[in-house]
Design an enzyme around this catalytic site. Structure first.
Site, PDB file in Angstrom:
ATOM      1  N   TRP A   1      16.926 -32.972   2.267  1.00 18.80           N
ATOM      2  CA  TRP A   1      15.988 -32.088   1.956  1.00 18.80           C
ATOM      3  C   TRP A   1      15.900 -31.704   0.636  1.00 18.80           C
ATOM      4  O   TRP A   1      16.753 -31.857  -0.144  1.00 18.80           O
ATOM      5  CB  TRP A   1      16.122 -30.754   2.645  1.00 18.80           C
ATOM      6  CG  TRP A   1      14.978 -29.685   1.926  1.00 18.80           C
ATOM      7  CD1 TRP A   1      15.562 -28.835   0.722  1.00 18.80           C
ATOM      8  CD2 TRP A   1      13.853 -29.282   2.337  1.00 18.80           C
ATOM      9  NE1 TRP A   1      14.487 -28.057   0.618  1.00 18.80           N
ATOM     10  CE2 TRP A   1      13.470 -28.313   1.360  1.00 18.80           C
ATOM     11  CE3 TRP A   1      13.063 -29.631   3.406  1.00 18.80           C
ATOM     12  CZ2 TRP A   1      12.134 -27.660   1.800  1.00 18.80           C
ATOM     13  CZ3 TRP A   1      11.764 -29.057   3.472  1.00 18.80           C
ATOM     14  CH2 TRP A   1      11.097 -27.921   2.534  1.00 18.80           C
TER      15      TRP A   1
ATOM     16  N   ASN B   1      13.448 -29.268  -2.660  1.00 20.11           N
ATOM     17  CA  ASN B   1      12.406 -28.813  -3.148  1.00 20.11           C
ATOM     18  C   ASN B   1      12.360 -28.839  -4.567  1.00 20.11           C
ATOM     19  O   ASN B   1      12.195 -29.952  -5.207  1.00 20.11           O
ATOM     20  CB  ASN B   1      12.218 -27.425  -2.393  1.00 20.11           C
ATOM     21  CG  ASN B   1      13.446 -26.373  -2.520  1.00 20.11           C
ATOM     22  OD1 ASN B   1      14.432 -26.586  -1.851  1.00 20.11           O
ATOM     23  ND2 ASN B   1      13.233 -25.254  -3.185  1.00 20.11           N
ATOM     24  N   ASP B   2      12.414 -27.634  -5.313  1.00 19.50           N
ATOM     25  CA  ASP B   2      12.098 -27.663  -6.747  1.00 19.50           C
ATOM     26  C   ASP B   2      12.954 -28.569  -7.846  1.00 19.50           C
ATOM     27  O   ASP B   2      14.132 -28.697  -7.630  1.00 19.50           O
ATOM     28  CB  ASP B   2      12.278 -26.254  -7.357  1.00 19.50           C
ATOM     29  CG  ASP B   2      12.111 -25.336  -6.482  1.00 19.50           C
ATOM     30  OD1 ASP B   2      11.269 -25.540  -5.392  1.00 19.50           O
ATOM     31  OD2 ASP B   2      12.247 -24.033  -6.825  1.00 19.50           O
TER      32      ASP B   2
ATOM     33  N   ASP C   1      15.525 -18.167 -10.832  1.00 23.58           N
ATOM     34  CA  ASP C   1      14.867 -19.264 -11.611  1.00 23.58           C
ATOM     35  C   ASP C   1      14.798 -19.224 -12.923  1.00 23.58           C
ATOM     36  O   ASP C   1      13.669 -19.425 -13.698  1.00 23.58           O
ATOM     37  CB  ASP C   1      13.451 -19.612 -10.899  1.00 23.58           C
ATOM     38  CG  ASP C   1      13.458 -19.527  -9.380  1.00 23.58           C
ATOM     39  OD1 ASP C   1      14.477 -19.926  -9.023  1.00 23.58           O
ATOM     40  OD2 ASP C   1      12.367 -19.344  -8.847  1.00 23.58           O
TER      41      ASP C   1
HETATM   42  C1  FRU Z   1      10.855 -22.081  -5.006  1.00 20.84           C
HETATM   43  C2  FRU Z   1      12.128 -21.446  -4.529  1.00 20.84           C
HETATM   44  C3  FRU Z   1      12.781 -20.854  -5.832  1.00 20.84           C
HETATM   45  C4  FRU Z   1      14.329 -20.746  -5.265  1.00 20.84           C
HETATM   46  C5  FRU Z   1      14.278 -22.131  -4.692  1.00 20.84           C
HETATM   47  C6  FRU Z   1      15.280 -21.985  -3.478  1.00 20.84           C
HETATM   48  O1  FRU Z   1      10.454 -23.051  -4.120  1.00 20.84           O
HETATM   49  O2  FRU Z   1      11.799 -20.384  -3.637  1.00 20.84           O
HETATM   50  O3  FRU Z   1      12.283 -19.665  -6.155  1.00 20.84           O
HETATM   51  O4  FRU Z   1      15.063 -20.699  -6.533  1.00 20.84           O
HETATM   52  O5  FRU Z   1      13.122 -22.306  -4.095  1.00 20.84           O
HETATM   53  O6  FRU Z   1      15.678 -23.245  -3.025  1.00 20.84           O
END
Ligand code: FRU
Length: 542
Positions: A124, A126-127, A252
């Site tokens: 997976w 994400n950011d 973040d």
């Molecule tokens: C945004 C988020 C961030 C966090 C991360 C965790 O998508 O929720 O705020 O650091 O993903 O995976």
């Protein structure tokens, strides 16, 4: 036969299984691990020479695995590895080490693998995190679960590129520790060695991230080998502000060097907005100010309006991409206009590169492409890198986003036409509608203030309703208010479509979902396709 060979190989590689424990001597690059979503997640501990090194939650397959994941063990070569699991699972016996990941033969050529977007081999994402250019490499760190195609075990994945187009995946950079899992953050180069972690002629690359544990705290780590290996600061966490804000949500950190005052700036999302902290050494941070109205993943960047270096503005945005334009004095952001949006759809948590050389001078952004891949052992992708600019419009200064020029490296121009009827334009695209990745640039001219656009396999990619002034449901009014024309750039990949309207004043990312196999279709009441250009795009994995 295969199974016997495998067992034999395992024996030779020294993999021995007991009820809940596997021990082996690390000799190869990867441990290949079978996963099944029929199983619940359970906690696995990896011990190196008898010392706990990592723990993660994983669904070890009982029977046929849904897919295989891997754990990069190259750094442990020659050491004794022990995997501990709370109970005996049949799949534990199938774990094996090799220099290739399971499925290497078809890697990047799987039917639904994005061809012009970065995706990790397994698991997976994400950011994007820690986007930084250093010594010829664009680093892309990212929120990553190496062990499953769903969110869990947040780890900083890592890839590098020399051209923002072709990427090489490296071993993960930051693993969960006693302070928590590794949430989003950023990276800087400490040229002046303010932290003291650098060596002569070798400044430290410093990652600033959130540890998500009992609380969310801000931590730092540094690397002296171009991001390949990392040392976490023994004084972590460097900010622990949850109590002050009476919230769990402090995360973040987005850090950059503020030259006019010679200090580091951190933009941190705390509860209801973005706080500014400053520091002289990346370790001690002072709270300075707060701007309410943003959620997660802060960004604060300075851009020249219309390319004029004498006229710069600051842009602050949050994870959704809504932004304010304003000024910044190194301690406080003062909004002047906004909030606006420049991007919508399946993009989130976009971040801009730090340390782009002055002679380049671009502001380059990558976002999390929220694209599901039901047929891959992978979920998510990175959006294609875009250049951000500020331009003066009839309504004031606005943020634009458009694919970086490096996209041309993949492009093979196939045709270029002008003034076609909708059916003619549709016919021109026919030979390409089964292609994996395409770049289409087109301008349509409407004859009525109703709706028109382009669809692919029955999915409306662009649905411009001039009666309601919406594009795919989102309000859009062109800069030239009465314009009957709409210009669009479509970046089409196997599982996603990125649409840039009117040179990037508005853009969006969407999942590509075929409803039928009708290919491209230009539609609308008597529209004219003023311009149409189609290019195929070579795979970034070639
Ligand atoms: C945004 C988020 C961030 C966090 C991360 C965790 O998508 O929720 O705020 O650091 O993903 O995976």
């Amino acid at each position: 036969m295969k199974r016997t060979l495998l067992s034999l190989a395992m024996l030779l590689l020294g993999v021995g299984a007991t009820a809940q424990e596997i021990t082996l001597k690390a000799q190869k690059q990867y441990l290949n691990i079978p996963i099944s979503h029929k199983q619940n997640r359970e906690r696995m501990t990896l011990e190196v020479d008898g010392k706990p090194e990592r723990t993660f939650n994983i669904r070890i397959a009982e029977g046929e695995p849904d897919y295989w994941v891997f754990c990069d063990i190259a750094e442990f070569k020659g050491k004794q590895l022990t995997l501990k699991y709370p109970r005996h699972a049949a799949g534990l016996d199938k774990i094996y080490q090799a220099d290739e990941i399971a499925g290497q033969d078809s890697l990047y050529r799987e039917r639904y693998r994005p061809q012009v977007h970065y995706t990790q081999r397994r698991g997976w994402n994400n950011d994007p995190n820690g986007l930084i250019y250093y010594e010829g490499e664009y680093h892309l760190f990212y929120q990553h679960n190496p062990f499953e195609r769903e969110w869990e075990n947040m780890t900083w994945g890592h890839a590098v590129s020399r051209d923002l187009v072709h990427w090489q995946e490296l071993a993960p950079a930051l693993h969960p520790d006693h302070l928590g899992t590794m949430f989003s953050g950023s990276a800087v180069i400490d040229y002046d060695n303010t932290s003291g972690w650098g060596e002569k002629g070798n400044p430290a690359m410093v990652a600033i991230y959130t540890a998500d544990g009992a609380r969310q705290t801000q931590c730092v780590a540094y690397s002296l080998d171009n991001g390949r290996t990392w040392t976490k600061y023994e004084g972590n966490p460097v900010i622990d502000s949850g109590e002050k804000w009476a919230t769990r949500d402090t995360r973040d950190p987005r850090v950059f060097w503020y030259a006019p005052k010679g200090h580091w700036v951190m933009v941190l999302n705390e509860r209801d907005g973005h706080s500014i902290y400053t520091s002289a050494d990346l370790k001690a941070w002072q709270y300075k100010s707060h701007t309410t109205g943003f959620w997660e993943c802060p960004e604060l960047i300075e851009l020249a309006v219309d390319g004029n270096p004498e006229n710069k503005k600051w842009v602050m945005y949050g994870a959704s991409g809504t932004y304010m334009i304003g000024s910044f004095d190194g301690e406080k952001f003062t909004p002047e206009a906004g909030k606006f949006y420049y991007v919508r759809g399946n993009i989130y948590a976009a971040q801009c590169y730090n340390n782009i050389p002055a002679e380049d001078g671009r502001t380059i952004q990558i976002g999390w492409g929220q694209i599901n891949h039901p047929y891959l052992p992978v979920n998510g992708m990175m959006t294609f890198p875009t250049e951000l600019t500020l331009r003066t419009t009839r309504n004031g200064v606005r943020l634009y986003s458009y694919p970086v020029a490096e996209l041309a490296k993949l492009q093979e121009l196939k045709g270029n036409w002008a003034n076609l009827k909708a059916e003619e334009a549709t016919a021109k695209l026919k030979p390409y509608d089964k292609e994996g990745a395409l770049l289409i640039k087109t301008t349509i001219r409407l004859s009525h203030a109703t709706s028109a656009g382009i669809s692919l396999d029955g999915q409306n990619i662009v649905d411009y309703d001039m009666n309601r002034n919406t594009i795919n449901g989102t309000f859009y009014s062109p800069d030239e208010i009465g314009s009957m024309e709409l210009k669009m750039t479509l970046l089409i990949d196997r599982t996603s479509v990125e649409v840039y309207i009117d040179d990037g004043t508005y853009s969006y990312v969407m999942e590509r979902r075929a409803h039928n196999s009708s290919g491209f279709n230009f539609w609308g009441n008597n529209i004219m396709v003023k311009e149409l250009e189609v290019s195929t795009l070579r795979s970034i994995w070639e």
